[in-house]
Design a protein around this motif. Structure first.
Motif, mmCIF file in Angstrom:
data_model
loop_
_atom_site.group_PDB
_atom_site.id
_atom_site.type_symbol
_atom_site.label_atom_id
_atom_site.label_comp_id
_atom_site.label_asym_id
_atom_site.label_seq_id
_atom_site.Cartn_x
_atom_site.Cartn_y
_atom_site.Cartn_z
ATOM 1 N N TYR A 7 0.855 -1.182 0.000
ATOM 2 C CA TYR A 7 0.000 0.000 0.000
ATOM 3 C C TYR A 7 0.888 1.228 0.000
ATOM 4 C CZ TYR A 7 -3.526 -3.435 1.169
ATOM 5 O OH TYR A 7 -4.343 -4.521 1.150
ATOM 6 N N PRO A 8 1.405 1.625 -1.173
ATOM 7 C CA PRO A 8 2.389 2.712 -1.235
ATOM 8 C C PRO A 8 1.857 4.052 -0.703
ATOM 9 C CG PRO A 8 1.728 2.034 -3.450
ATOM 10 C CD PRO A 8 1.132 1.054 -2.485
ATOM 11 N N VAL A 9 0.597 4.353 -0.900
ATOM 12 C CA VAL A 9 0.068 5.629 -0.410
ATOM 13 C C VAL A 9 0.034 5.633 1.119
ATOM 14 C CG1 VAL A 9 -1.933 7.169 -0.379
ATOM 15 C CG2 VAL A 9 -1.234 6.089 -2.514
ATOM 16 N N GLU A 14 2.483 7.590 6.094
ATOM 17 C CA GLU A 14 3.116 7.272 7.371
ATOM 18 C C GLU A 14 4.510 7.911 7.457
ATOM 19 O OE1 GLU A 14 3.592 3.483 10.347
ATOM 20 O OE2 GLU A 14 3.520 3.080 8.197
ATOM 21 N N ARG A 15 5.275 7.841 6.375
ATOM 22 C CA ARG A 15 6.602 8.472 6.357
ATOM 23 C C ARG A 15 6.496 9.980 6.569
ATOM 24 N NH1 ARG A 15 7.416 5.021 2.073
ATOM 25 N NH2 ARG A 15 7.046 6.692 0.577
ATOM 26 N N GLU A 16 5.449 10.593 6.013
ATOM 27 C CA GLU A 16 5.252 12.038 6.142
ATOM 28 C C GLU A 16 4.701 12.431 7.499
ATOM 29 O OE1 GLU A 16 2.763 13.233 2.889
ATOM 30 O OE2 GLU A 16 4.338 12.916 1.413
ATOM 31 N N GLY A 17 4.293 11.457 8.298
ATOM 32 C CA GLY A 17 3.770 11.756 9.631
ATOM 33 C C GLY A 17 2.279 12.007 9.678
ATOM 34 N N VAL A 26 -4.578 -10.969 15.074
ATOM 35 C CA VAL A 26 -6.012 -11.266 15.131
ATOM 36 C C VAL A 26 -6.204 -12.667 14.565
ATOM 37 C CG1 VAL A 26 -8.310 -10.609 14.308
ATOM 38 C CG2 VAL A 26 -6.622 -8.830 14.838
ATOM 39 N N SER A 27 -6.715 -13.562 15.380
ATOM 40 C CA SER A 27 -6.947 -14.955 14.962
ATOM 41 C C SER A 27 -5.696 -15.568 14.353
ATOM 42 C CB SER A 27 -8.114 -15.029 13.974
ATOM 43 O OG SER A 27 -9.296 -14.528 14.557
ATOM 44 N N GLY A 28 -4.549 -15.251 14.951
ATOM 45 C CA GLY A 28 -3.292 -15.828 14.480
ATOM 46 C C GLY A 28 -2.700 -15.146 13.264
ATOM 47 N N ARG A 29 -3.349 -14.101 12.755
ATOM 48 C CA ARG A 29 -2.831 -13.378 11.589
ATOM 49 C C ARG A 29 -2.454 -11.968 12.000
ATOM 50 N NH1 ARG A 29 -6.304 -14.015 6.344
ATOM 51 N NH2 ARG A 29 -4.383 -13.126 5.569
ATOM 52 N N SER A 30 -1.420 -11.465 11.398
ATOM 53 C CA SER A 30 -0.948 -10.118 11.697
ATOM 54 C C SER A 30 -1.767 -9.093 10.913
ATOM 55 C CB SER A 30 0.527 -10.000 11.325
ATOM 56 O OG SER A 30 0.998 -8.720 11.625
ATOM 57 N N ARG A 31 -2.251 -8.079 11.608
ATOM 58 C CA ARG A 31 -3.022 -6.995 10.986
ATOM 59 C C ARG A 31 -2.329 -5.679 11.296
ATOM 60 N NH1 ARG A 31 -5.670 -10.370 8.202
ATOM 61 N NH2 ARG A 31 -7.579 -11.260 8.985
ATOM 62 N N ILE A 32 -2.406 -4.750 10.356
ATOM 63 C CA ILE A 32 -1.875 -3.410 10.593
ATOM 64 C C ILE A 32 -3.053 -2.449 10.601
ATOM 65 C CG2 ILE A 32 -0.376 -1.570 9.751
ATOM 66 C CD1 ILE A 32 1.324 -3.730 8.416
ATOM 67 N N TYR A 33 -3.138 -1.661 11.655
ATOM 68 C CA TYR A 33 -4.192 -0.661 11.801
ATOM 69 C C TYR A 33 -3.566 0.722 11.686
ATOM 70 C CZ TYR A 33 -7.044 -4.507 13.441
ATOM 71 O OH TYR A 33 -7.737 -5.688 13.524
ATOM 72 N N TYR A 34 -4.195 1.580 10.908
ATOM 73 C CA TYR A 34 -3.702 2.937 10.691
ATOM 74 C C TYR A 34 -4.647 3.928 11.353
ATOM 75 C CZ TYR A 34 -0.590 1.000 7.146
ATOM 76 O OH TYR A 34 0.376 0.288 6.506
ATOM 77 N N SER A 35 -4.072 5.019 11.856
ATOM 78 C CA SER A 35 -4.885 6.109 12.399
ATOM 79 C C SER A 35 -4.249 7.436 12.009
ATOM 80 C CB SER A 35 -5.023 5.989 13.915
ATOM 81 O OG SER A 35 -3.760 6.010 14.524
ATOM 82 N N LEU A 36 -5.100 8.463 11.935
ATOM 83 C CA LEU A 36 -4.617 9.797 11.594
ATOM 84 C C LEU A 36 -3.879 10.414 12.771
ATOM 85 C CD1 LEU A 36 -7.683 11.427 9.782
ATOM 86 C CD2 LEU A 36 -5.481 10.850 8.778
ATOM 87 N N THR A 37 -2.824 11.119 12.466
ATOM 88 C CA THR A 37 -2.124 11.919 13.455
ATOM 89 C C THR A 37 -2.703 13.341 13.358
ATOM 90 O OG1 THR A 37 -0.435 12.627 11.892
ATOM 91 C CG2 THR A 37 -0.006 10.580 13.125
ATOM 92 N N PRO A 38 -2.374 14.225 14.276
ATOM 93 C CA PRO A 38 -2.817 15.622 14.127
ATOM 94 C C PRO A 38 -2.400 16.220 12.779
ATOM 95 C CG PRO A 38 -2.053 15.273 16.356
ATOM 96 C CD PRO A 38 -1.714 14.015 15.580
ATOM 97 N N LYS A 39 -1.200 15.882 12.319
ATOM 98 C CA LYS A 39 -0.747 16.353 10.999
ATOM 99 C C LYS A 39 -1.647 15.793 9.893
ATOM 100 C CE LYS A 39 3.400 16.677 8.151
ATOM 101 N NZ LYS A 39 4.831 16.387 8.070
#
Length: 68
Positions: A7-9, A14-17, A26-39
């Protein structure tokens, strides 16, 4: 063989902050969760405002001039 997804975008934001991520199992599988920062929230506000102005300009052109 499972295909690795990229997911390049999301990675760029994430690199830009603008996003932060956390990995969770989750159920033995790795998940990545994203959230917005103030920026990221600030960036979203700016982009949303620009999009609304562009959409309104397009609506104005498509609807044409209004006469009383």
């Amino acid at each position: 063989m499972a295909k690795a997804w990229s997911y390049p975008v999301l990675h760029m934001l994430e690199r830009e902050g603008a996003l932060q991520s956390r990995r969770q199992s989750v159920s033995g599988r790795s998940r990545i969760y994203y959230s917005l920062t103030p920026k990221g929230e600030s960036r979203l506000t700016n982009v949303s405002g620009s999009w609304q102005r562009i959409a309104q300009a397009i609506r104005s052109v498509l609807e044409g001039p209004r006469h009383a």
